[in-house]
Motif scaffolding. Structure first.
Motif, PDB file in Angstrom:
ATOM      1  N   GLU A 159      20.652  65.617  13.558  1.00 50.75           N
ATOM      2  CA  GLU A 159      19.716  64.611  13.042  1.00 50.75           C
ATOM      3  C   GLU A 159      19.978  63.250  13.678  1.00 50.75           C
ATOM      4  O   GLU A 159      19.039  62.522  14.048  1.00 50.75           O
ATOM      5  N   GLY A 160      21.248  62.893  13.827  1.00 51.18           N
ATOM      6  CA  GLY A 160      21.580  61.612  14.440  1.00 51.18           C
ATOM      7  C   GLY A 160      21.201  61.557  15.907  1.00 51.18           C
ATOM      8  O   GLY A 160      20.696  60.530  16.390  1.00 51.18           O
ATOM      9  N   THR A 161      21.416  62.664  16.615  1.00 46.28           N
ATOM     10  CA  THR A 161      21.066  62.714  18.035  1.00 46.28           C
ATOM     11  C   THR A 161      19.566  62.568  18.240  1.00 46.28           C
ATOM     12  O   THR A 161      19.106  61.769  19.074  1.00 46.28           O
ATOM     13  N   VAL A 162      18.792  63.308  17.468  1.00 48.57           N
ATOM     14  CA  VAL A 162      17.334  63.264  17.624  1.00 48.57           C
ATOM     15  C   VAL A 162      16.790  61.897  17.212  1.00 48.57           C
ATOM     16  O   VAL A 162      15.926  61.320  17.895  1.00 48.57           O
ATOM     17  N   ALA A 163      17.298  61.359  16.108  1.00 45.58           N
ATOM     18  CA  ALA A 163      16.828  60.035  15.656  1.00 45.58           C
ATOM     19  C   ALA A 163      17.140  58.962  16.691  1.00 45.58           C
ATOM     20  O   ALA A 163      16.307  58.084  16.970  1.00 45.58           O
ATOM     21  N   ALA A 164      18.343  59.010  17.284  1.00 45.30           N
ATOM     22  CA  ALA A 164      18.710  58.018  18.291  1.00 45.30           C
ATOM     23  C   ALA A 164      17.800  58.112  19.507  1.00 45.30           C
ATOM     24  O   ALA A 164      17.389  57.087  20.079  1.00 45.30           O
ATOM     25  N   GLN A 165      17.449  59.323  19.898  1.00 43.80           N
ATOM     26  CA  GLN A 165      16.558  59.489  21.047  1.00 43.80           C
ATOM     27  C   GLN A 165      15.161  58.952  20.745  1.00 43.80           C
ATOM     28  O   GLN A 165      14.551  58.279  21.590  1.00 43.80           O
ATOM     29  N   PHE A 166      14.650  59.244  19.565  1.00 38.92           N
ATOM     30  CA  PHE A 166      13.322  58.743  19.202  1.00 38.92           C
ATOM     31  C   PHE A 166      13.308  57.219  19.075  1.00 38.92           C
ATOM     32  O   PHE A 166      12.259  56.584  19.209  1.00 38.92           O
ATOM     33  N   GLU A 167      14.459  56.633  18.808  1.00 40.68           N
ATOM     34  CA  GLU A 167      14.532  55.178  18.709  1.00 40.68           C
ATOM     35  C   GLU A 167      14.642  54.524  20.085  1.00 40.68           C
ATOM     36  O   GLU A 167      13.963  53.535  20.364  1.00 40.68           O
ATOM     37  N   ARG A 168      15.511  55.062  20.943  1.00 38.60           N
ATOM     38  CA  ARG A 168      15.854  54.378  22.183  1.00 38.60           C
ATOM     39  C   ARG A 168      14.982  54.760  23.377  1.00 38.60           C
ATOM     40  O   ARG A 168      14.668  53.906  24.214  1.00 38.60           O
ATOM     41  N   ILE A 169      14.607  56.038  23.494  1.00 40.19           N
ATOM     42  CA  ILE A 169      13.848  56.448  24.678  1.00 40.19           C
ATOM     43  C   ILE A 169      12.480  55.763  24.742  1.00 40.19           C
ATOM     44  O   ILE A 169      12.060  55.334  25.824  1.00 40.19           O
ATOM     45  N   GLU A 187      11.734  52.770  23.821  1.00 37.21           N
ATOM     46  CA  GLU A 187      12.004  51.422  24.325  1.00 37.21           C
ATOM     47  C   GLU A 187      12.186  51.440  25.835  1.00 37.21           C
ATOM     48  O   GLU A 187      11.632  50.604  26.561  1.00 37.21           O
ATOM     49  N   ALA A 188      12.981  52.410  26.301  1.00 33.17           N
ATOM     50  CA  ALA A 188      13.265  52.484  27.731  1.00 33.17           C
ATOM     51  C   ALA A 188      12.028  52.861  28.533  1.00 33.17           C
ATOM     52  O   ALA A 188      11.855  52.427  29.670  1.00 33.17           O
ATOM     53  N   ALA A 189      11.150  53.690  27.941  1.00 34.27           N
ATOM     54  CA  ALA A 189       9.987  54.207  28.660  1.00 34.27           C
ATOM     55  C   ALA A 189       8.778  53.289  28.599  1.00 34.27           C
ATOM     56  O   ALA A 189       7.750  53.584  29.219  1.00 34.27           O
ATOM     57  N   ALA A 190       8.874  52.188  27.887  1.00 35.97           N
ATOM     58  CA  ALA A 190       7.732  51.272  27.771  1.00 35.97           C
ATOM     59  C   ALA A 190       7.288  50.802  29.154  1.00 35.97           C
ATOM     60  O   ALA A 190       8.103  50.323  29.943  1.00 35.97           O
ATOM     61  N   GLY A 191       6.024  50.954  29.454  1.00 37.42           N
ATOM     62  CA  GLY A 191       5.485  50.529  30.742  1.00 37.42           C
ATOM     63  C   GLY A 191       5.701  51.510  31.866  1.00 37.42           C
ATOM     64  O   GLY A 191       5.341  51.223  33.020  1.00 37.42           O
ATOM     65  N   ILE A 200      26.160  51.739  36.356  1.00 36.93           N
ATOM     66  CA  ILE A 200      24.775  51.839  36.815  1.00 36.93           C
ATOM     67  C   ILE A 200      24.155  50.463  36.990  1.00 36.93           C
ATOM     68  O   ILE A 200      23.442  50.203  37.967  1.00 36.93           O
ATOM     69  N   ALA A 201      24.429  49.558  36.065  1.00 34.40           N
ATOM     70  CA  ALA A 201      23.910  48.197  36.197  1.00 34.40           C
ATOM     71  C   ALA A 201      24.424  47.544  37.470  1.00 34.40           C
ATOM     72  O   ALA A 201      23.715  46.765  38.121  1.00 34.40           O
ATOM     73  N   GLY A 202      25.653  47.883  37.864  1.00 32.78           N
ATOM     74  CA  GLY A 202      26.219  47.341  39.089  1.00 32.78           C
ATOM     75  C   GLY A 202      25.501  47.807  40.339  1.00 32.78           C
ATOM     76  O   GLY A 202      25.620  47.179  41.400  1.00 32.78           O
ATOM     77  N   LEU A 203      24.738  48.895  40.224  1.00 36.41           N
ATOM     78  CA  LEU A 203      23.943  49.392  41.341  1.00 36.41           C
ATOM     79  C   LEU A 203      22.545  48.791  41.350  1.00 36.41           C
ATOM     80  O   LEU A 203      21.719  49.140  42.197  1.00 36.41           O
ATOM     81  N   GLY A 204      22.287  47.903  40.385  1.00 37.04           N
ATOM     82  CA  GLY A 204      20.985  47.260  40.324  1.00 37.04           C
ATOM     83  C   GLY A 204      19.907  48.102  39.682  1.00 37.04           C
ATOM     84  O   GLY A 204      18.714  47.854  39.881  1.00 37.04           O
ATOM     85  N   ILE A 205      20.303  49.098  38.897  1.00 36.94           N
ATOM     86  CA  ILE A 205      19.348  49.973  38.224  1.00 36.94           C
ATOM     87  C   ILE A 205      19.276  49.573  36.748  1.00 36.94           C
ATOM     88  O   ILE A 205      20.307  49.529  36.069  1.00 36.94           O
ATOM     89  N   PRO A 206      18.096  49.276  36.220  1.00 34.70           N
ATOM     90  CA  PRO A 206      17.978  48.921  34.798  1.00 34.70           C
ATOM     91  C   PRO A 206      18.447  50.062  33.905  1.00 34.70           C
ATOM     92  O   PRO A 206      18.089  51.233  34.116  1.00 34.70           O
ATOM     93  N   VAL A 207      19.230  49.724  32.884  1.00 33.52           N
ATOM     94  CA  VAL A 207      19.848  50.729  32.017  1.00 33.52           C
ATOM     95  C   VAL A 207      19.502  50.469  30.560  1.00 33.52           C
ATOM     96  O   VAL A 207      19.588  49.342  30.079  1.00 33.52           O
ATOM     97  N   THR A 208      19.138  51.544  29.852  1.00 31.11           N
ATOM     98  CA  THR A 208      19.065  51.545  28.390  1.00 31.11           C
ATOM     99  C   THR A 208      20.059  52.583  27.900  1.00 31.11           C
ATOM    100  O   THR A 208      20.118  53.689  28.443  1.00 31.11           O
ATOM    101  N   THR A 209      20.859  52.240  26.910  1.00 30.68           N
ATOM    102  CA  THR A 209      21.838  53.197  26.395  1.00 30.68           C
ATOM    103  C   THR A 209      21.285  53.893  25.161  1.00 30.68           C
ATOM    104  O   THR A 209      20.480  53.341  24.415  1.00 30.68           O
ATOM    105  N   VAL A 232      20.840  56.461  29.346  1.00 32.19           N
ATOM    106  CA  VAL A 232      22.050  57.273  29.374  1.00 32.19           C
ATOM    107  C   VAL A 232      23.014  56.807  28.281  1.00 32.19           C
ATOM    108  O   VAL A 232      22.819  55.743  27.679  1.00 32.19           O
ATOM    109  N   PRO A 233      24.084  57.567  28.007  1.00 37.71           N
ATOM    110  CA  PRO A 233      25.081  57.108  27.046  1.00 37.71           C
ATOM    111  C   PRO A 233      25.737  55.795  27.491  1.00 37.71           C
ATOM    112  O   PRO A 233      25.758  55.475  28.691  1.00 37.71           O
ATOM    113  N   PRO A 234      26.301  55.043  26.567  1.00 35.46           N
ATOM    114  CA  PRO A 234      26.835  53.715  26.884  1.00 35.46           C
ATOM    115  C   PRO A 234      28.010  53.727  27.852  1.00 35.46           C
ATOM    116  O   PRO A 234      28.321  52.697  28.453  1.00 35.46           O
ATOM    117  N   ASP A 235      28.663  54.875  28.023  1.00 31.94           N
ATOM    118  CA  ASP A 235      29.816  54.969  28.922  1.00 31.94           C
ATOM    119  C   ASP A 235      29.483  54.547  30.354  1.00 31.94           C
ATOM    120  O   ASP A 235      30.379  54.154  31.107  1.00 31.94           O
TER     121      ASP A 235
END
Length: 398
Positions: free
Chosen positions: A79-89, A91-95, A43-52, A35-38
């Motif tokens: 372009e920035g939105t798509v590139a950021a998603q291809f970079e971060r998602i 990582e978050a989806a590994a495993g 979410i981390a306080g609920l014990g759910i792993p978060v990637t921004t 999710v966005p960094p906001d």
């Protein structure tokens, strides 16, 4: 089973993901969110792993944003939105065994699932954001001919998806060794999307359509509490009227005072949520409490009416609480929810496009307050098991 839940948007986009994550955890699975960094700290306080992913979305609520965005600025944003998603998602989806992308902005999510060889489910929160011969596409920032028939509007919508998102998406897919996509919207939405909306409040127009799975709205489980100052205010008098526009930009510097004046004219106290845009209140007094973010699950059952922007989650929360609503629609799907509130006779809608004044709000609020009996009668019919239904379906894939 390990599931990544991904979205880009405001609290109304993220809250349902949290509800689903908690239900997945209750069912014995493992849920992570992207999710966005906001929202990291909450979410981390609920014990759910978060990637921004991407920049903060809070500035989008500021009313000073230009009405028209230049083609160059739009292309760079895309372009920035798509590139950021291809970079971060990735990582978050590994495993992970499954990726769930929520909302129309999940441009990269199905490609990431394809790259990783895992399952993918695409979800929307409002019926009109999914193609159907029964309604038009939701209004977006780009030009559209709203006078054309529904079929033509959806065809034009698909063309704009290709025009705006296609180049950036296919550039990233090529770099990942994936084939180009020629129908971006169908690629993102898939041929079996899910609809996380209450079937009474936001019904899919083709209830027997096997291509759309409607789970019900995703509502966070567990007890909700209120800050002490809110509890004190509620206990100090008759139920107040709630006012809040969430992450929607304010309609003008006098909006907050117009809301407060309308409540006073109705003989009611007021709770005003300033929201991300910092709704200004200049005429506050002992009959008004100004708050930040407050859990609607705890607050709405204790107010006389809820005046809000018409987001899917806020509309559902007010309907579930059984209180009349006054919807002030501003953008995207909010006109739809305003229409549903009036069609079900559980509230009223402020005329779209009209300035928010003491007089206009007072008139609309009077109509809304007359819907109290209907709102109370509808409340027990709002389903609360949508997130549990979705979690059970996802975990059954394992």
């Amino acid at each position: 089973m390990r599931v990544l839940l991904s979205t880009i948007g405001s609290r109304g986009d993220v809250e349902p993901l949290v509800a689903l994550a908690l239900r997945i955890r209750e069912g014995g699975g493992e849920a992570l969110v992207c999710v966005p960094p906001d929202f990291r700290e909450w979410i981390a306080g609920l014990g759910i792993p978060v990637t921004t992913v991407g920049p903060s979305v809070r500035p989008s609520a500021k009313p000073a944003r230009p009405a028209n965005v230049s083609p160059l600025a739009r292309r760079r944003m895309i372009e920035g939105t798509v590139a950021a998603q291809f970079e971060r998602i990735p990582e978050a989806a590994a495993g992970c065994d499954l990726l769930v992308g929520c909302g129309a902005m999940q441009i990269a999510a199905p490609s990431v699932a394809e790259m990783l060889g895992i399952g993918y489910v695409h979800v929307h929160y409002c019926p009109i954001s999914l193609p159907s011969p029964h309604h038009a596409p939701p209004p977006l920032a780009w030009d559209a001919d709203r006078t054309a028939g529904f079929a033509q509007q959806w065809a034009d919508d698909a063309r704009r998806w290709n025009q705006h998102w296609g180049p950036a998406l296919n550039e990233q897919r090529k770099a990942a060794g994936l084939a180009a996509v020629d129908d971006v919207r169908s690629h993102v939405f898939t041929d079996r999307p899910w609809l996380a909306a209450d079937p009474l409040l936001g019904p899919w127009p083709g209830p027997d359509d096997p291509a759309v799975t409607q789970t019900g709205a995703w509502i966070r489980p567990g007890d909700a509490t209120l800050p002490p100052e809110v509890e004190t205010f509620l206990q100090g008098g008759e139920p107040p009227i709630y006012f809040g526009l969430g992450s929607t930009p304010t309609a003008g510097p006098g909006t907050g005072d117009a809301m407060l004046a309308a409540a006073r004219t109705a003989g009611r106290r007021a709770i005003v949520a300033q929201g991300w845009a910092g709704l200004p209140i200049r005429a506050a007094g002992p009959d008004c409490l100004v708050v930040g973010e407050v859990d609607h699950r705890a607050l709405f059952p204790r107010v006389a009416a809820a005046v809000h922007h018409g987001g899917a989650g806020t509309t559902t929360a007010a309907a579930r609480a059984g209180v009349p609503q006054l919807v002030i629609p501003q953008r995207y799907d909010q006109d739809y929810w305003a229409g549903r509130v009036t069609a079900l006779d559980i509230g009223a809608a402020h005329p779209a496009g009209r300035p928010l004044t003491k007089e206009s709000l007072t008139a609309a609020l009077q109509v809304a307050l007359g819907s109290g009996a209907a709102a109370e009668a509808l409340s027990p019919q709002i389903r609360t098991d949508g997130a549990a239904v979705a979690a059970e379906r996802l975990l059954a894939v394992a």
